[in-house]
Design an enzyme around this catalytic site. Structure first.
Site, PDB file in Angstrom:
ATOM      1  N   HIS A 210      15.221  16.114   7.656  1.00  0.00           N
ATOM      2  CA  HIS A 210      16.097  16.154   8.670  1.00  0.00           C
ATOM      3  C   HIS A 210      15.644  15.178   9.791  1.00  0.00           C
ATOM      4  O   HIS A 210      16.423  14.493  10.688  1.00  0.00           O
ATOM      5  CB  HIS A 210      16.043  17.673   9.361  1.00  0.00           C
ATOM      6  CG  HIS A 210      14.706  17.955   9.722  1.00  0.00           C
ATOM      7  ND1 HIS A 210      13.812  18.548   9.121  1.00  0.00           N
ATOM      8  CD2 HIS A 210      13.968  17.886  11.052  1.00  0.00           C
ATOM      9  CE1 HIS A 210      12.814  19.013   9.587  1.00  0.00           C
ATOM     10  NE2 HIS A 210      12.722  18.401  10.835  1.00  0.00           N
ATOM     11  N   ASP A 240      14.549  19.213   2.012  1.00  0.00           N
ATOM     12  CA  ASP A 240      14.497  18.562   3.146  1.00  0.00           C
ATOM     13  C   ASP A 240      13.267  17.648   2.843  1.00  0.00           C
ATOM     14  O   ASP A 240      12.105  17.834   3.452  1.00  0.00           O
ATOM     15  CB  ASP A 240      14.123  19.775   4.179  1.00  0.00           C
ATOM     16  CG  ASP A 240      13.944  19.058   5.633  1.00  0.00           C
ATOM     17  OD1 ASP A 240      14.355  18.050   6.019  1.00  0.00           O
ATOM     18  OD2 ASP A 240      13.655  20.161   6.491  1.00  0.00           O
ATOM     19  N   GLY A 320       7.914  18.468  16.584  1.00  0.00           N
ATOM     20  CA  GLY A 320       7.046  17.367  16.442  1.00  0.00           C
ATOM     21  C   GLY A 320       6.239  17.428  15.081  1.00  0.00           C
ATOM     22  O   GLY A 320       5.608  16.346  14.521  1.00  0.00           O
ATOM     23  N   SER A 322       7.156  18.036  11.883  1.00  0.00           N
ATOM     24  CA  SER A 322       8.179  18.151  10.978  1.00  0.00           C
ATOM     25  C   SER A 322       7.751  17.057  10.167  1.00  0.00           C
ATOM     26  O   SER A 322       7.530  15.962  10.589  1.00  0.00           O
ATOM     27  CB  SER A 322       9.686  17.821  11.393  1.00  0.00           C
ATOM     28  OG  SER A 322      10.097  19.146  11.963  1.00  0.00           O
ATOM     29  N   SER A 338       9.252  21.584   7.047  1.00  0.00           N
ATOM     30  CA  SER A 338      10.670  21.600   7.325  1.00  0.00           C
ATOM     31  C   SER A 338      10.870  22.084   8.690  1.00  0.00           C
ATOM     32  O   SER A 338      11.457  21.714   9.669  1.00  0.00           O
ATOM     33  CB  SER A 338      11.330  22.472   6.255  1.00  0.00           C
ATOM     34  OG  SER A 338      12.603  22.543   6.520  1.00  0.00           O
TER      35      SER A 338
END
Length: 394
Positions: A210, A240, A320, A322, A338
């Site tokens: 993402h 992801d 943040g 991720s 994720s």
């Protein structure tokens, strides 16, 4: 940039008199010992070895396999077995596993998860196979109410008694991306996961998908010049994850995670997760955190869409984080952050992209990129303690 949507013989002695009785006392234990195999004892295994053994037994045991999990205290793999076929039980024990009798086979649980995907893919829900309870653990966040809750409950009931259970989460499921520090692209902030070498030998890194679909180029400083370009990104769908290659082919992409205070964890290989395994997460917002793997093959219904094939844990995370690294103390790369619910104050559920799946999809491998004069880059840096990019190691 491409975007993919992307488990006695009895000994009879005719005796007469005291001498014969004495002979029987000597011979009987020897006869029993020679004709009865000793009970196999479970092997002490590392999490990686336990995961490998579980995969082997899943293939060998077929429909009798009900999943497996790691007992960190005993350093044992616990294998769930359906039915009372003694040959199956003996086979699992001889392989070095501890065996537990359960109701549901892994195929039953996976079939139930597929039904949930077809009938209850409601934003704010997630589910994963939990081998410790031999059930599908279904989680609903605080946004799942009214008709959505009723649909979820009825779908779980339709799977049959003891196949799945529902728990409520106080937070909301979301991806952990935010504007701020770490790696930056298009106003978004994420974390670098693991450095890799691509198929053509170029240095690159993995981060969340993402993040990869949010921006094509990423920098190591807010409003800074780009250091990498997205080559492939998958989100939502079958994962992801994203592959970013460094724009400077001379970048020394160190195979390590910067955990702050000048400390590095050398990453030796990618490995599969095991339920019950202790793991560590490094992210640009909350730094180094630890916890336990609680589920595998998780499905999460984010507002942006459904993502499948994830690892579920109880490690906290915040926006943040991720893309940040999930790894083990011995240097195995496990996952990429994720999303999830909650934060590092109240806790919550978090989900990670398996690194092994991401590497296979993008054709890369864990390890340092091309050597040259560029700056050294470690994965998993954070604002408070670590740094995403340094001029040198540490």
């Amino acid at each position: 940039m491409s975007h993919k949507r992307v488990p006695k013989r009895k000994v009879v002695l005719a005796v007469g008199g005291a001498g014969a009785l004495a002979a029987a006392a000597i011979l009987l234990p020897q006869a029993n010992a020679s004709q009865t195999d000793p009970e196999p004892t479970p092997k002490a295994l590392s999490p990686a070895a336990a995961s490998e053994l579980a995969s082997q037994l899943a293939s060998r045991l077929g429909s009798a396999f009900g999943g497996a999990y790691y007992d960190a205290d005993q350093q044992q793999i616990i294998v769930n077995v359906v039915g009372n076929d003694n040959n199956v039980i003996v086979q699992a024990k001889k392989a070095g596993a501890a065996v537990r009798s359960v109701q549901n086979s892994l195929s039953t649980l996976k079939s139930g998860a597929q039904t949930l995907k077809q009938q209850a893919a409601i934003p704010g829900t997630a589910w994963a196979v939990d081998p410790r309870t031999n059930q599908i653990l279904v989680t609903a966040d605080r946004t799942v109410t009214g008709e959505s809750w009723d649909t979820l409950e009825s779908t779980v009931r339709s799977l049959g008694e003891g196949v799945a259970r529902i728990q409520k989460s106080a937070g909301e499921f979301k991806t952990f991306v935010e504007g701020g520090d770490a790696i930056f692209g298009g106003g978004a902030r994420c974390s670098l996961g693991f450095n890799v070498t691509t198929e053509d030998g170029s240095p690159g890194f993995l981060t969340a998908g993402h993040c990869g679909v949010a921006a094509e180029q990423w920098s190591d400083a807010q409003d800074g010049a780009p250091i990498g370009t997205v080559q492939a990104a998958t989100f939502p769908g079958d994962g992801d994850f994203a592959l970013v290659t460094y724009d400077d082919p001379a970048t020394q992409a160190a195979s390590a995670v910067d955990v702050g205070n000048g400390q590095l964890v050398e990453i030796q290989q990618a490995a599969e997760a095991a339920v019950g395994q202790q793991v560590f997460r490094m992210g640009s917002t909350t730094g180094l955190r630890d916890g336990t793997v609680t589920g595998l093959d998780a499905t999460v219904n984010y507002p942006e869409g459904t993502v499948t094939g994830l690892i579920q844990t109880d490690v906290c995370a915040e926006p943040g984080d991720s893309g940040g690294a999930l790894f083990t103390e011995d240097g195995s790369a496990i996952g990429l952050t994720s999303g999830g619910s909650g934060d590092c104050t109240i806790g919550g559920e978090t989900f990670f992209q398996p690194v092994t799946t991401a590497l296979a999809a993008v054709g890369a491998q864990i390890g340092a990129g091309a050597e040259g004069g560029g700056g050294a880059v470690e994965g998993g840096g954070a604002e408070d303690g670590g740094s995403v990019v340094d001029d040198g190691i540490g």
